[in-house]
Every structure is written in C-alpha cells, then in structure tokens.
Design a protein around this motif. Structure first.
Motif, PDB file in Angstrom:
ATOM      1  N   GLY A 461       1.556  39.493 -26.531  1.00 35.36           N
ATOM      2  CA  GLY A 461       2.526  40.186 -27.253  1.00 35.36           C
ATOM      3  C   GLY A 461       3.775  40.297 -27.640  1.00 35.36           C
ATOM      4  N   ARG A 462       4.513  39.669 -28.935  1.00 37.09           N
ATOM      5  CA  ARG A 462       5.776  39.856 -29.010  1.00 37.09           C
ATOM      6  C   ARG A 462       6.463  40.743 -29.453  1.00 37.09           C
ATOM      7  N   GLY A 463       7.404  41.510 -28.647  1.00 34.34           N
ATOM      8  CA  GLY A 463       8.671  42.482 -29.093  1.00 34.34           C
ATOM      9  C   GLY A 463       8.812  43.297 -27.924  1.00 34.34           C
ATOM     10  N   HIS A 464       9.326  43.944 -28.329  1.00 41.12           N
ATOM     11  CA  HIS A 464       9.844  45.546 -26.805  1.00 41.12           C
ATOM     12  C   HIS A 464       9.450  47.167 -27.969  1.00 41.12           C
ATOM     13  N   TRP A 465       8.831  47.548 -26.772  1.00 48.47           N
ATOM     14  CA  TRP A 465       7.944  48.935 -27.362  1.00 48.47           C
ATOM     15  C   TRP A 465       8.771  50.354 -26.551  1.00 48.47           C
ATOM     16  N   PHE A 466       9.186  51.001 -27.171  1.00 49.81           N
ATOM     17  CA  PHE A 466      10.259  51.916 -26.512  1.00 49.81           C
ATOM     18  C   PHE A 466       9.477  52.918 -25.884  1.00 49.81           C
ATOM     19  N   SER A 467       9.307  53.662 -25.079  1.00 49.20           N
ATOM     20  CA  SER A 467       8.761  54.772 -24.682  1.00 49.20           C
ATOM     21  C   SER A 467       9.158  55.935 -25.327  1.00 49.20           C
ATOM     22  N   PRO A 468       8.247  56.265 -26.123  1.00 45.96           N
ATOM     23  CA  PRO A 468       9.016  57.478 -27.248  1.00 45.96           C
ATOM     24  C   PRO A 468       8.473  58.927 -26.366  1.00 45.96           C
ATOM     25  N   ALA A 523      20.876  63.593 -30.429  1.00 47.09           N
ATOM     26  CA  ALA A 523      20.414  62.396 -30.843  1.00 47.09           C
ATOM     27  C   ALA A 523      21.231  61.461 -31.002  1.00 47.09           C
ATOM     28  N   THR A 524      22.868  61.675 -30.615  1.00 46.06           N
ATOM     29  CA  THR A 524      23.442  61.030 -29.981  1.00 46.06           C
ATOM     30  C   THR A 524      22.848  60.739 -28.018  1.00 46.06           C
ATOM     31  N   TYR A 525      22.170  60.613 -27.527  1.00 53.35           N
ATOM     32  CA  TYR A 525      21.371  60.782 -26.085  1.00 53.35           C
ATOM     33  C   TYR A 525      20.566  59.384 -27.107  1.00 53.35           C
ATOM     34  N   TYR A 526      19.579  59.889 -28.208  1.00 56.76           N
ATOM     35  CA  TYR A 526      18.705  58.977 -28.643  1.00 56.76           C
ATOM     36  C   TYR A 526      18.985  57.618 -28.788  1.00 56.76           C
ATOM     37  N   ARG A 527      20.521  58.042 -29.383  1.00 57.56           N
ATOM     38  CA  ARG A 527      21.168  56.699 -30.345  1.00 57.56           C
ATOM     39  C   ARG A 527      21.706  55.477 -28.769  1.00 57.56           C
ATOM     40  N   GLN A 528      22.150  56.100 -28.095  1.00 57.54           N
ATOM     41  CA  GLN A 528      22.393  55.617 -27.581  1.00 57.54           C
ATOM     42  C   GLN A 528      22.025  54.769 -26.467  1.00 57.54           C
ATOM     43  N   HIS A 529      20.686  55.830 -25.902  1.00 61.39           N
ATOM     44  CA  HIS A 529      19.503  54.822 -25.612  1.00 61.39           C
ATOM     45  C   HIS A 529      19.159  53.733 -25.915  1.00 61.39           C
ATOM     46  N   VAL A 530      18.250  54.224 -27.021  1.00 60.62           N
ATOM     47  CA  VAL A 530      18.557  52.463 -28.256  1.00 60.62           C
ATOM     48  C   VAL A 530      19.631  51.345 -28.235  1.00 60.62           C
ATOM     49  N   ARG A 531      20.248  52.045 -28.179  1.00 62.27           N
ATOM     50  CA  ARG A 531      21.593  50.921 -28.774  1.00 62.27           C
ATOM     51  C   ARG A 531      21.565  50.154 -27.595  1.00 62.27           C
ATOM     52  N   GLU A 532      22.020  50.835 -26.747  1.00 55.67           N
ATOM     53  CA  GLU A 532      21.995  50.075 -24.660  1.00 55.67           C
ATOM     54  C   GLU A 532      20.584  49.233 -24.719  1.00 55.67           C
ATOM     55  N   LEU A 537      18.948  43.307 -24.357  1.00 60.34           N
ATOM     56  CA  LEU A 537      17.272  42.664 -24.697  1.00 60.34           C
ATOM     57  C   LEU A 537      18.020  41.504 -25.765  1.00 60.34           C
ATOM     58  N   ALA A 538      19.658  41.392 -26.563  1.00 58.69           N
ATOM     59  CA  ALA A 538      20.123  41.104 -27.192  1.00 58.69           C
ATOM     60  C   ALA A 538      21.127  39.817 -26.291  1.00 58.69           C
ATOM     61  N   ALA A 539      21.448  40.279 -25.321  1.00 53.71           N
ATOM     62  CA  ALA A 539      21.507  39.536 -24.181  1.00 53.71           C
ATOM     63  C   ALA A 539      20.572  38.471 -23.757  1.00 53.71           C
ATOM     64  N   GLU A 540      19.407  39.268 -23.322  1.00 53.48           N
ATOM     65  CA  GLU A 540      18.513  37.939 -23.343  1.00 53.48           C
ATOM     66  C   GLU A 540      18.371  36.677 -23.262  1.00 53.48           C
ATOM     67  N   GLY A 541      19.032  37.219 -24.886  1.00 52.98           N
ATOM     68  CA  GLY A 541      18.147  36.135 -26.130  1.00 52.98           C
ATOM     69  C   GLY A 541      16.908  35.964 -27.105  1.00 52.98           C
ATOM     70  N   ASP A 579      24.091  43.278 -36.591  1.00 54.44           N
ATOM     71  CA  ASP A 579      25.472  42.443 -35.223  1.00 54.44           C
ATOM     72  C   ASP A 579      24.324  41.864 -34.073  1.00 54.44           C
ATOM     73  N   LEU A 580      23.607  42.583 -33.432  1.00 50.63           N
ATOM     74  CA  LEU A 580      22.765  42.175 -32.995  1.00 50.63           C
ATOM     75  C   LEU A 580      21.471  41.229 -33.465  1.00 50.63           C
ATOM     76  N   PHE A 581      20.901  41.529 -34.112  1.00 48.05           N
ATOM     77  CA  PHE A 581      20.317  40.170 -34.692  1.00 48.05           C
ATOM     78  C   PHE A 581      20.707  39.446 -35.408  1.00 48.05           C
ATOM     79  N   ALA A 582      21.632  39.253 -35.940  1.00 50.38           N
ATOM     80  CA  ALA A 582      22.188  38.127 -36.246  1.00 50.38           C
ATOM     81  C   ALA A 582      23.088  37.089 -35.080  1.00 50.38           C
ATOM     82  N   GLY A 583      23.179  37.998 -33.875  1.00 49.27           N
ATOM     83  CA  GLY A 583      23.477  37.026 -32.782  1.00 49.27           C
ATOM     84  C   GLY A 583      24.821  37.358 -32.575  1.00 49.27           C
ATOM     85  N   GLN A 584      25.135  38.318 -33.261  1.00 52.71           N
ATOM     86  CA  GLN A 584      27.119  38.365 -32.828  1.00 52.71           C
ATOM     87  C   GLN A 584      27.201  40.083 -32.422  1.00 52.71           C
TER      88      GLN A 584
END
Length: 813
Positions: A461-468, A523-532, A537-541, A579-584
């Motif tokens: 498995g290559r990725g991260h999967w949100f529980s929708p 909607a605000t809550y969803y966006r915050q949950h996804v971004r955090e 995950l980006a911090a984990e490399g 910014d996250l996918f570019a590592g910055q």
C-alpha cells in the motif's frame, strides 16, 4: 420469459419472406410429429386476412387426420390482409394488446398451457422483420425475450438465397438459435444447391422439401391432391422431381432439443471441474445447485438454470417436474458487476458492434486513427471532459485505466517536485479508506490493505487514506456520520458516536446542496482536518503524487456513499497544498491558494493531480454524467469504463487535462507515456460506446427519466422511490439505506460488518427464492459483506422496480 421444458419441444417458425410456404411446411411438421402419436400444439400469435382463410384454419383443416392429437389457436386475428400493425388499426372493434410485451406474454401463457410432452410450433407472420403490432419493433425483436429455437423457412424463389441469408443473419444477431432450415424444392432456381452446404457448414440441418401440387380443377380436387402430398412429405420419401419429406427434420428437432437439455443440466458439474472463478472461495461454492447456468440474457434478466439439490429433485412429482421450465428469468441486480446499463443484448448496441466488426475487426492504434476512436474521444471531451479535458487515452478495462491515470499523475508530480524517473521510489497517493480501483498491482497499491489485496504477495500500500464520513438514511432521516479509524474531533451541531459523530439533515437534497454547505462550519472543519493530517504526514517525510477518489460512492468497498462535502473539501485542500508536496510548509501560501481556487484554470493541475475514478459511478449510473456536477469541481484526470459500452464490451478511457499531457512532451521517446494494450481503441468497443452514449443523450432529451426525477424533486434522484427508501431505512434489521440513480444499498445490522460478513448473502438467498412481478421473475445479486445492493439498468421498466421494492420490504419485515 425463457421457455425450456424437459420433454416439450417448442420451436418458432420464421419465414425468409412472405409466400415461401411457411404455413404449408409448419403443417407438414405438425402432421409428421402427430403421425407418431405425439401431441402437437400450434400457435399463430397474429394473423391478418379473412378468418376462413387464416393460417390457423388452414392448419386445423389439413391436420384433421390427427385432430385428437393437434390443438391450434390464434391470439389476434385481423380482417385486412396487410401488415399486422396496419391491419390492427383498421379493426378498432377487435382485441388489441396494449404492448408487444402483452403479446409475448400471451405466447408464453399458451406454451405453458400445452401438454408437458410433445411439440409446440409458434408460427410468425410474414418475414423475419415483418412489423410487430407496435412499431418500430419487428417480430424478431419483439419475440426475442422468449428466445425460442427457430425453424427458418427459406425462399425457393428468384432472389431467395439473398433473403434467406439476410433472415438467418438477422436471427443470429438477435441471439436466436436456428435449429433447422426448410426449403420447398424448385427444380428451376435450385436455391437448395447453395443453401444446403452453406447451412450444413455451420452445423445447421437443411432439408429440401418436395413441392406441393399446383392448384388446378375444383377446390375439392385441390384439397385431395394436397392431402396426398401431406401424407407423403410427413414421412421420409423423396419424389421423382426432387425434394423429400419433413420426417428427418422433426427427428432432428427432437434430437437437438434433447442435447440442449442434457448440455444445460451437465454444465454445473463441468464448470466445477474446470473453471477458477474470480472473487470466489471454491471451498464454499462446490455444489452443482450453487452454479447459475446463464443460457442467455435479455433486457434486465438472465435466462438461467439452477440444478435442484438431489433430495429435492428426487421428491418432486414427475408430472410437476415435466411442466417446469428449466430456465427462469433472474433480474441482474448486480448489473453484471456494475457493467450493465442498457439492458442485455441491446439491439442498437449489438448492431453497432456488428457494423464495426465487419468494417474493422481490430486494428493497430499508435500513430493512427479510425472514426470510432476519434469520434468517441471528441464525444468524451465534450461531455464528461467539458471545460477541462484535452486528451483521451484508451485501455482495456477500469483497472488498466487507473494504472494509466496513476502513471500520468505520478510522472506529472515527479517532474514538478523533483523525483522524476526515480526507480524504486516511495511516492504514494492520497485516497479514501474503503476505496477500490481494480486488481492490477498499481491499482491495488493505490488502496489500503483490505480483503481484496492482503493475500497478494506483491501488495505494498502506497499512500494515506482518509476515513470518509458516509451518507445514510437512518429511520427516515438523512444522516452524515464518521467511521473509525480517523481521530475525529467533536463537531458543533453533531451527535457524538463511538466512531466520532453523526449529523442529521432535513433531506438528502440538503446533503447534496454543496453551494450552501461549502460555507458551513462543517466545511471549515473538514478542511482543517485534511490540512492538519497532510501537515503531519509531510513532517514525517511522506511524499504524495496524486489524489485518487471514487466520487460520490465507494462501490466494491461496501457501496459507501461518501459525504460529497468531504470529497469537495479534500480536493480543495490538496489543490491548495503545493507547499506541502514541495517540502516547504507555508501556511500563508496555503491560505492564499485556497482562497484562489475559485479562479483556477481547470486545465492546470495544482497541488497534485486529482483523479476521479468514475469507472463505476460515471455516465449516469448515479443519475449524473460526471461527479464534477456533484462536487462542484472538475478533476485533472478521470477514468471511465463499464457503462462506457453499455455493458457489452470491455473498454476504458482515461481523460487528462492539457497540463498533465504536457508533462510527457519532449523530443525523447523515453519521456512519452510508455503504456499500451494490444486492443487499445478497439474499433468495435469504441463504436458501441458511441452508440451507448448516444442512447443516454437521447433519454435525457426525451424526458425518459422525468417520473423518478419528479418523485425526488431534487437534483439528486433515483429510480428507487423516495418513500420506499425511507420505509426500508426504518426496518428493524437495517442500519441504514441509500439510493441514487440506479443503485440501492441497504446496510444490514451485523457485528461483523465488513466483506467477511454473510448476513447480506442470506438476505439475497431468501430474496432470490421469491417469484415477483408479472411476468414472474426472481432477483439475483451479489453481497458486499453486510451490504445488500441492487442496481437497475438505465431503462428498467418502472413496474419491475416496484415489484422489487415490494419484495424487499416483505423480506425485511
């Protein structure tokens, strides 16, 4: 409405044209069978002309020597000797069936009333394509539901070879078995010299029958000579001027019927001994009565045979068994693994396939083109790809279409973010838990570990999967609720649950009103949950190259209807998170990108490419052409299959935006999308897909679905009634239910609520045991763990859906 009895041989007599001796030879067949003490029934569904000169009267008159063994009947007789649909219009005082289906039902009822042993001959009117009572259908089309083995009466006249072969091919294209061909002998034109080897080469019996005497003298003298002719041709002999009798043809019909019955009864054992089924545990499915033998399929139904368990078969009275058709109609509730949408053996699709097969067969596609592939690509760009797609890539099926999409997306991301061409890299995808994208290795790796892939040695498995969060109607209330294992924080206005929270809505229309919900606190809550989550995950490399979604509904993952707001917010956040996918990581850049999404160029991907896997859900399966109309945002790549060809042939199309296509442009071949299939852009599949999409477009313009749309009164609608969905959701065994477009999903209460659950299988087995509707049919579907689902086609008659609704409610109660 299939008909196959153990000892009753039912055949339908077609003529290659009018005036080819169809009634004359049908009478000879009846006499030949009766001469050996066999009971014979004759049916003329529709007849035109004076009743005294009707075909039924002729048959009755000339089978008088066997009157105690022969029964005749005509269902509809009209006075004027002309095409049936016109003759009926000129006789408003006579009975007239409300539809061609009513006529077919009359034929079926007559056959069922016949003796359990012997012969039934159903004689059509005119030629193979003489009009049915209700145009624009012809006899061959309107009687197809019965699929009775055909006896074709060839034309002995000048031009008869052509009309005979055209009639044979017309029957073949519509799924008929031609059991025998008979032709009156003509020593001048000698059509039999050509027709005999033609049909015998194809394994079809051909008999040249002696000509009847010419009419001369009085009516009584003609009748005597014709009686002498019948006495001769009902047997074996040949006459001096050529031609023989029909006796061998009757025995051939009896033998082919016996072989057909024997073959069908033997297929379950042969299958168990030689076939390895997909998604089937052979340790559990290993008895003959578990094997469904599909003899044919038509419309929404299989014509299928199930063997009876040994004890049940032995205990059934012989007379009762003889009167039971071996074949029964089963509604294809699984839509043949989500592919079926236009009805089995759809005549327009069959003819489109035949035309393309005759013109092209299959041809090489790279650096070339042909009309079906080009026109289909343009059609897809202008419909589901409208406003964003630039290119269409063809492959073989949904799974390979997803493989193509992943290659497109990951290469585009790699070139932008700097991991281009890294062999053995560990780039992943973002997706949804419960998603399923196919069984090839790349498609499996784009989904989390599950029953489908954990036993595959190469799976990684290559990725991260949100529980929708999922949409269900529970106790009549539209509900959005979360599922484990995501850590969901409390949400204002929601009720806490063991898995997070649940929120009620006034109606399903409110759930799918994203224009209003996009500015809600949720909607605000969803966006915050996804971004955090992505920041963590980006911090984990972790590195991601694509977002892969099954929009609206996770099909094979359990028919889970996902909160469309969550999917829309997920797309928004991914597109704003370059910014996250570019590592910055840069919060200000993210906020600015999020605010600017409303003005983005749909042809330019942002963040990472967004893939819509619409293999299951697209092209009106859920009452919409593309999920972009639900989520309010277009993808960068989308994949279509299954319904793409109306369920007739395997074909997949992967659409891509210009910016994704541009990632592969250079002067080096190694930079190209090096992916392909031998049958890429198969002309037959492309031609069928064009026709299938055209039929959907016609239905939209003609208001074919106006009634169910009105029932729901909302943009999101279903062929299943809204009141029915509410009733089902309140049933005690039901956790929740959902319906959209053709799909009904019922989640049953079960402590083992996943793919390993058997509760839905038990429900479907009981449902299959019911006979419902008029004409009667049963329902066949496959479970998804504790989820029961049933799908209609896009053209299922409303009365069929209502009959299934009533049966489901009965079973739940």
């Amino acid at each position: 409405m299939p008909m196959l009895f153990p000892n009753l041989r039912v055949h339908q007599v077609f003529g290659a044209n009018t005036d080819v001796g169809k009634t004359l030879l049908t009478t000879a067949l009846i006499r030949s069978a009766a001469s050996r003490g066999t009971r014979v029934s004759y049916l003329k569904p529709v007849s035109t002309g004076p009743e005294a000169d009707s075909d039924e009267a002729f048959v009755r008159r000339h089978t008088a020597p066997y009157a105690d063994l022969v029964h005749t009947r005509c269902l509809y007789q009209y006075r004027e000797p002309m095409s049936p649909h016109l003759a009926a219009q000129l006789a408003p005082d006579l009975p007239f069936p409300a539809s061609n289906d009513v006529l077919v039902r009359g034929v079926q009822d007559y056959i069922r009333s016949a003796t359990p042993e012997g012969h039934v001959f159903v004689e059509t009117a005119g030629g193979v394509h003489s009009p049915a009572l209700h145009p624009p259908h012809t006899q061959a089309s309107s009687l197809r539901a019965l699929r009775l083995p055909a006896v074709l009466v060839a034309s002995p006249h000048l031009g008869g070879i052509s009309t005979t072969l055209a009639s044979y091919e017309s029957l073949l294209l519509r799924g008929y078995d031609v059991a025998a061909v008979l032709c009156l002998h003509d020593s001048y034109y000698r059509n039999d010299d050509f027709l005999r080897p033609y049909f015998e080469e194809r394994g079809i019996g051909f008999w040249d029958i002696a000509r009847p005497p010419d009419r001369r003298g009085s009516v009584a003298e003609d009748a005597v000579r014709l009686g002498e002719w019948y006495a001769h041709v009902e047997g074996e002999g040949r006459q001096e001027d050529g031609g023989g009798g029909v006796g061998p043809a009757v025995r051939h019909l009896e033998d082919t019927h016996a072989r057909r019955v024997e073959e069908i009864r033997g297929m379950p054992r042969r299958t168990l001994d030689s076939v390895w089924w997909p998604f089937t545990q052979h340790g559990l499915v290993n008895r003959e009565e578990q094997v469904m033998v599909i003899d044919s399929a038509h419309g929404d139904h299989f014509d299928a045979y199930y063997a009876k368990p040994a004890g049940e078969a032995d205990s059934q009275p012989k007379e009762e068994a003889a009167r039971e058709s071996l074949l029964e109609p089963y509604f294809d509730g699984a839509a043949s693994w989500f592919t079926q949408s236009h009805g089995h053996a759809s005549e327009p699709l069959t003819l489109a396939a035949a035309a393309a097969a005759g013109r092209y067969g299959h041809v090489l596609f790279p650096s070339g083109t042909h009309a079906p592939a080009l026109e289909l690509a343009e059609k897809l760009r202008d419909t589901v790809g409208d406003g964003w797609a630039a290119r269409v890539f063809y492959s073989d099926n949904g799974s390979t279409g997803i493989e193509v999409a992943l290659k497109m997306a990951l290469r585009a991301s790699g070139r932008r973010y700097g991991w281009e061409g890294e062999i053995g890299g560990d780039v992943g995808v973002i997706g949804l838990r419960g998603g399923y994208h196919g069984d090839t290795i790349g498609a499996m790796d784009a989904t989390p570990a599950s029953t489908f892939n954990t036993a595959v040695d190469w799976y990684k498995g290559r990725g991260h999967w949100f529980s929708p969060p999922a949409v269900l109607v529970q106790d009549g209330v539209a509900t959005v609720s979360t599922t484990a294992p995501d850590a969901w924080a409390p949400v204002p206005g929601a009720n806490p649950t063991t898995d997070g929270w649940a929120m009620s809505f006034p109606s399903l229309a409110d759930v799918y009103d994203l224009q209003t919900r996009r500015t809600s606190p949720l909607a605000t809550y969803y966006r915050q949950h996804v971004r955090e989550t992505l920041e963590r995950l980006a911090a984990e490399g972790r590195q991601f190259g694509a977002l892969v979604l099954e929009p609206t509904c996770l099909g094979a993952g359990g028919m889970v209807f996902v909160d469309p707001l969550f999917q829309a917010c997920l797309v928004d956040v991914v597109r704003a998170s370059a910014d996250l996918f570019a590592g910055q990581p840069d919060g200000e850049a993210y906020n600015a990108a999020l605010a600017g999404l409303g003005e983005r160029d749909p042809s330019e991907w942002q963040g990472v490419p967004v893939i819509y896997d619409e293999v299951f859900s697209g092209l009106h399966r859920f009452g919409y052409h593309s999920a972009a109309s639900v989520l309010g945002t277009t993808p960068d790549i989308s994949v279509y299959a299954k319904i793409l060809t109306g369920g007739l042939l395997p074909l997949s199309a992967t659409l891509a935006s210009q910016s994704v296509f541009a990632a592969f442009l250079s002067n080096r071949k190694v930079d190209a999308l090096l992916h392909g299939h031998s049958y890429t852009a198969n002309p037959i599949g492309c031609a069928v897909a064009l026709k299938a999409l055209g039929m959907i477009g016609d239905a939209e313009r003609d208001g074919t679905w106006a009634a169910p749309r009105q029932d729901w009164g909302a943009a999101r609608w279903s062929f299943w009634r809204k009141a029915f969905l509410d009733e089902v959701s309140c049933a005690r065994p039901v956790k929740g239910a959902m319906a959209m477009g053709t799909v009904l999903a019922i989640e049953l209460q079960d402590s083992e609520a996943d793919y390993a659950s058997h509760v839905a299988q038990g429900f479907l087995d009981r449902l299959r045991g019911q006979q419902l509707g008029d004409p009667a049919f049963r329902v066949h579907s496959r479970p998804l763990g504790n989820v029961v689902y049933v799908m209609t086609s896009l053209f299922t008659p409303p009365e069929t859906v209502r009959a299934m609704e009533a049966a489901i409610v009965r079973e739940l109660k």
